[in-house]
Design a protein around this motif. Structure first.
Motif, PDB file in Angstrom:
ATOM      1  N   PHE A 143       5.671 -17.009   1.580  1.00  0.00           N
ATOM      2  CA  PHE A 143       5.283 -15.767   0.910  1.00  0.00           C
ATOM      3  C   PHE A 143       3.785 -15.715   0.625  1.00  0.00           C
ATOM      4  O   PHE A 143       3.102 -14.752   0.978  1.00  0.00           O
ATOM      5  CB  PHE A 143       6.067 -15.606  -0.395  1.00  0.00           C
ATOM      6  N   VAL A 144       3.268 -16.766  -0.012  1.00  0.00           N
ATOM      7  CA  VAL A 144       1.881 -16.698  -0.456  1.00  0.00           C
ATOM      8  C   VAL A 144       0.921 -16.782   0.737  1.00  0.00           C
ATOM      9  O   VAL A 144      -0.152 -16.169   0.721  1.00  0.00           O
ATOM     10  CB  VAL A 144       1.602 -17.813  -1.500  1.00  0.00           C
ATOM     11  N   THR A 145       1.310 -17.493   1.802  1.00  0.00           N
ATOM     12  CA  THR A 145       0.460 -17.540   2.996  1.00  0.00           C
ATOM     13  C   THR A 145       0.405 -16.174   3.668  1.00  0.00           C
ATOM     14  O   THR A 145      -0.682 -15.684   4.023  1.00  0.00           O
ATOM     15  CB  THR A 145       0.971 -18.598   3.991  1.00  0.00           C
ATOM     16  N   ALA A 146       1.570 -15.562   3.856  1.00  0.00           N
ATOM     17  CA  ALA A 146       1.608 -14.241   4.486  1.00  0.00           C
ATOM     18  C   ALA A 146       0.839 -13.216   3.654  1.00  0.00           C
ATOM     19  O   ALA A 146       0.094 -12.383   4.193  1.00  0.00           O
ATOM     20  CB  ALA A 146       3.051 -13.793   4.669  1.00  0.00           C
ATOM     21  N   LEU A 147       1.000 -13.265   2.341  1.00  0.00           N
ATOM     22  CA  LEU A 147       0.317 -12.309   1.465  1.00  0.00           C
ATOM     23  C   LEU A 147      -1.191 -12.479   1.534  1.00  0.00           C
ATOM     24  O   LEU A 147      -1.937 -11.496   1.652  1.00  0.00           O
ATOM     25  CB  LEU A 147       0.804 -12.498   0.028  1.00  0.00           C
ATOM     26  N   CYS A 148      -1.652 -13.729   1.496  1.00  0.00           N
ATOM     27  CA  CYS A 148      -3.093 -13.988   1.541  1.00  0.00           C
ATOM     28  C   CYS A 148      -3.691 -13.572   2.886  1.00  0.00           C
ATOM     29  O   CYS A 148      -4.752 -12.938   2.934  1.00  0.00           O
ATOM     30  CB  CYS A 148      -3.348 -15.473   1.268  1.00  0.00           C
ATOM     31  N   LEU A 149      -3.017 -13.915   3.963  1.00  0.00           N
ATOM     32  CA  LEU A 149      -3.533 -13.577   5.292  1.00  0.00           C
ATOM     33  C   LEU A 149      -3.663 -12.071   5.481  1.00  0.00           C
ATOM     34  O   LEU A 149      -4.639 -11.584   6.051  1.00  0.00           O
ATOM     35  CB  LEU A 149      -2.615 -14.151   6.376  1.00  0.00           C
ATOM     36  N   GLN A 150      -2.681 -11.332   4.991  1.00  0.00           N
ATOM     37  CA  GLN A 150      -2.664  -9.892   5.227  1.00  0.00           C
ATOM     38  C   GLN A 150      -3.556  -9.124   4.248  1.00  0.00           C
ATOM     39  O   GLN A 150      -4.278  -8.207   4.641  1.00  0.00           O
ATOM     40  CB  GLN A 150      -1.231  -9.370   5.141  1.00  0.00           C
ATOM     41  N   SER A 151      -3.496  -9.482   2.976  1.00  0.00           N
ATOM     42  CA  SER A 151      -4.203  -8.689   1.967  1.00  0.00           C
ATOM     43  C   SER A 151      -5.663  -9.091   1.797  1.00  0.00           C
ATOM     44  O   SER A 151      -6.485  -8.269   1.376  1.00  0.00           O
ATOM     45  CB  SER A 151      -3.485  -8.798   0.619  1.00  0.00           C
ATOM     46  N   GLU A 152      -6.011 -10.342   2.115  1.00  0.00           N
ATOM     47  CA  GLU A 152      -7.375 -10.810   1.861  1.00  0.00           C
ATOM     48  C   GLU A 152      -8.169 -11.100   3.135  1.00  0.00           C
ATOM     49  O   GLU A 152      -9.382 -10.942   3.156  1.00  0.00           O
ATOM     50  CB  GLU A 152      -7.337 -12.078   0.993  1.00  0.00           C
ATOM     51  N   ASP A 156       0.832  -1.211   0.000  1.00  0.00           N
ATOM     52  CA  ASP A 156       0.000   0.000   0.000  1.00  0.00           C
ATOM     53  C   ASP A 156       0.863   1.256   0.000  1.00  0.00           C
ATOM     54  O   ASP A 156       0.574   2.231  -0.703  1.00  0.00           O
ATOM     55  CB  ASP A 156      -0.917   0.000   1.223  1.00  0.00           C
ATOM     56  N   SER A 157       1.925   1.248   0.793  1.00  0.00           N
ATOM     57  CA  SER A 157       2.768   2.431   0.924  1.00  0.00           C
ATOM     58  C   SER A 157       3.543   2.727  -0.353  1.00  0.00           C
ATOM     59  O   SER A 157       3.692   3.891  -0.745  1.00  0.00           O
ATOM     60  CB  SER A 157       3.744   2.247   2.089  1.00  0.00           C
ATOM     61  N   LEU A 158       4.028   1.675  -1.009  1.00  0.00           N
ATOM     62  CA  LEU A 158       4.829   1.862  -2.217  1.00  0.00           C
ATOM     63  C   LEU A 158       3.980   1.907  -3.478  1.00  0.00           C
ATOM     64  O   LEU A 158       4.500   2.142  -4.568  1.00  0.00           O
ATOM     65  CB  LEU A 158       5.874   0.747  -2.347  1.00  0.00           C
ATOM     66  N   GLY A 159       2.695   1.653  -3.340  1.00  0.00           N
ATOM     67  CA  GLY A 159       1.811   1.666  -4.504  1.00  0.00           C
ATOM     68  C   GLY A 159       2.081   0.527  -5.464  1.00  0.00           C
ATOM     69  O   GLY A 159       2.048   0.708  -6.683  1.00  0.00           O
ATOM     70  N   LEU A 174      13.687   4.234   3.886  1.00  0.00           N
ATOM     71  CA  LEU A 174      13.359   5.552   3.335  1.00  0.00           C
ATOM     72  C   LEU A 174      12.624   5.482   2.005  1.00  0.00           C
ATOM     73  O   LEU A 174      12.167   6.507   1.491  1.00  0.00           O
ATOM     74  CB  LEU A 174      14.644   6.377   3.149  1.00  0.00           C
ATOM     75  N   ALA A 175      12.510   4.296   1.416  1.00  0.00           N
ATOM     76  CA  ALA A 175      11.935   4.140   0.080  1.00  0.00           C
ATOM     77  C   ALA A 175      10.483   4.598   0.043  1.00  0.00           C
ATOM     78  O   ALA A 175       9.699   4.294   0.947  1.00  0.00           O
ATOM     79  CB  ALA A 175      12.049   2.691  -0.367  1.00  0.00           C
ATOM     80  N   THR A 176      10.147   5.327  -0.998  1.00  0.00           N
ATOM     81  CA  THR A 176       8.769   5.785  -1.188  1.00  0.00           C
ATOM     82  C   THR A 176       8.144   5.200  -2.447  1.00  0.00           C
ATOM     83  O   THR A 176       6.986   5.482  -2.746  1.00  0.00           O
ATOM     84  CB  THR A 176       8.716   7.315  -1.269  1.00  0.00           C
ATOM     85  N   SER A 177       8.910   4.416  -3.186  1.00  0.00           N
ATOM     86  CA  SER A 177       8.392   3.749  -4.378  1.00  0.00           C
ATOM     87  C   SER A 177       9.128   2.427  -4.555  1.00  0.00           C
ATOM     88  O   SER A 177      10.077   2.116  -3.820  1.00  0.00           O
ATOM     89  CB  SER A 177       8.563   4.629  -5.621  1.00  0.00           C
TER      90      SER A 177
END
Length: 480
Positions: free
Chosen positions: A303-312, A54-57, A110-113
């Motif tokens: 990776f895919v478990t963490a992504l699914c749990l957090q984003s969905e 979300d932060s990096l778009g 510090l990354a914004t993108s």
């Protein structure tokens, strides 16, 4: 466990000590702290995927690159990092690695993108590869007897527990949102730790070098990196960047060139990054294949478990981190019992048992996500992921023993380096593969997308398990 929390089998150093100094207990603490730096970073990123996106778009494809770029540069430079330490001093390379890791972590924070984040992650992997090989090499060169055994035991324990520590600490840091930094604190926390490691390391770590250190294999390193890129980018970017598919065309010629360069270097008496002679022994090759499959599937699942749990399913970073506690704990316990298990069942069958447990845990996770959806609890994932952790412990240690038991002793160091290099490369590829499958199926629903990614991993594990067990079964049928 590796950088990505999945490597307790670091390269066996060429222990040709040039300094009689002994590593103190405080010096060992400094080295182990440096070990944690490189291994915790994947876990911390893993529990903050949704907020970083979300932060990096960026979407799932970008997050795949954020995770995989670390493993890519780590894999490419790991063998070279060990040789640089042998040649120029392990303490020096350890301190350079820690300093560079500090700067790279600041860039990530510090990354914004997406682009500066990827640059920071590549640098983190590169400096982590300089730092990591020096730890076990220094322990071997400066400690002896019971102190040496205890130090190696601590090193292995830290590797096994790094997933638990990283997930819990990372989840707490991100969820606490201290000073309003959010996920960035997961990177900024590295800065004071790196400064302490460098400061105390200057005073407490003795300098050692290897006598007759091998020359750098620059050509092998570059070709190996190109080979990984030819796989990683097309799989990661998929339809988002259609032109990247043309990189697949370069896979065969780059692979052939890598084999020829490494073969020529070995024939001339040099030490290639990936010695072809190690790949020619059928059973050793089986071990290498098994080791690659373990890391590929482990990275994919995390990776895919963490992504699914957090984003969905809207798990917070803290809940996501807690969900993998069982995985890390069972991996650690499984590592402790894997040796007697291997003696009882044989390493080939122990690997198959681990593959079965991992597949059951993966399918159970998929079923839980589909059945409970938004009502899914942390305890559900802990139960399923614990099977994955236990299975991976059995597979990892069995595959390592299968590979090294069929390699001549004077090639043990090269084999260990090659194994770890392949591990890290497959870590990046596994993340890219699972992320691509998940993202491609996501329009059909997150439960279907996760099930598709999980099922593909189970099929891969089943095939590799058959390949690993078949030679052993054939030998037993023929008799002595």
């Amino acid at each position: 466990m590796t950088s990505h929390g999945h490597d307790n089998t670091q390269p066996i150093p060429r222990v040709m000590q040039t300094s009689p100094a002994t590593l103190s207990s405080f010096g060992l603490v400094v080295l182990v702290t440096g070990q944690l730096l490189t291994q915790l970073d994947f876990s911390i990123v893993n529990v903050a995927l949704d907020r970083i996106g979300d932060s990096l778009g960026t979407d799932a494809t970008g997050l795949v690159l954020v995770v995989a770029s670390y493993g890519l540069s780590f894999a490419t430079l790991l063998g070279t990092g060990g040789r640089l330490g042998d040649r120029y001093g392990r303490k020096r390379l350890f301190l350079i690695g820690a300093t560079g890791f500090c700067v790279a972590s600041m860039l990530c924070g510090l990354a914004t993108s997406l682009v500066p984040m990827l640059a920071g992650r590549l640098l983190q992997g590169a400096f982590g590869a300089l730092l990591m090989p020096q730890i076990l090499a220094t322990i071997h060169a400066t400690m002896h007897g019971s102190r040496h055994s205890r130090a190696v035991g601590i090193y292995t324990a830290v590797a096994g527990l790094s997933v638990v520590i990283g997930q819990v600490v990372g989840g707490w840091l991100v969820s606490a949102d201290l000073f309003g930094l959010g996920w960035r604190l997961g990177f900024f926390v590295n800065l004071p730790v790196c400064i302490l490691v460098v400061g105390f390391g200057l005073a407490l770590i003795p300098e050692t070098q290897g006598a007759g250190a091998p020359s750098m294999d620059a050509a092998g390193m570059v070709l190996f990196a190109l080979f990984l890129l030819c796989l990683l980018l097309p799989v990661s970017l998929g339809s988002d960047w259609p032109m990247m598919r043309w990189l697949i065309v370069g896979l065969a010629p780059v692979g052939i060139a890598l084999w020829r360069v490494e073969s020529r270097r070995e024939a001339e008496g040099g030490t290639p990054l990936l010695p072809p002679s190690l790949m020619r022994a059928p059973m050793a090759m089986t071990g290498f294949l098994a080791e690659a499959a373990v890391t590929f599937c482990y990275a994919s699942y995390l990776f895919v478990t963490a992504l699914c749990l957090q984003s969905e399913i809207d798990f917070s970073p803290l809940r996501s981190g807690e969900s993998f506690c069982g995985l890390g704990a069972l991996f650690f316990l499984g590592s402790l019992v894997s040796k007697p298990l291997g003696k009882r069942l044989g390493n080939h069958r122990a690997f198959a048992l681990g593959a079965g447990l991992t597949a059951v845990g993966t399918l159970a996770t998929a079923w839980l996500i589909g059945a409970f959806g938004p009502l899914l609890g942390v305890v559900h994932i802990i139960a399923a992921s614990s099977l994955v952790g236990l299975g991976n412990a059995f597979m990892l240690t069995s595959a390592y023993r299968i590979a090294l038991s069929h390699v001549e002793k004077h090639h043990a160091g090269e084999a260990s380096v090659a194994l770890t290099t392949i591990q890290q490369g497959c870590f990046a590829l596994g993340t890219a593969f699972a992320g691509a499958v998940y993202a491609g199926l996501l329009p059909t629903g997150y439960a279907t997308a996760f099930a598709g990614a999980g099922l593909s991993l189970c099929v891969l594990l089943a095939v590799v398990a058959v390949v690993v067990v078949w030679p052993s079964s054939a030998t037993s049928r023929r008799g002595p």
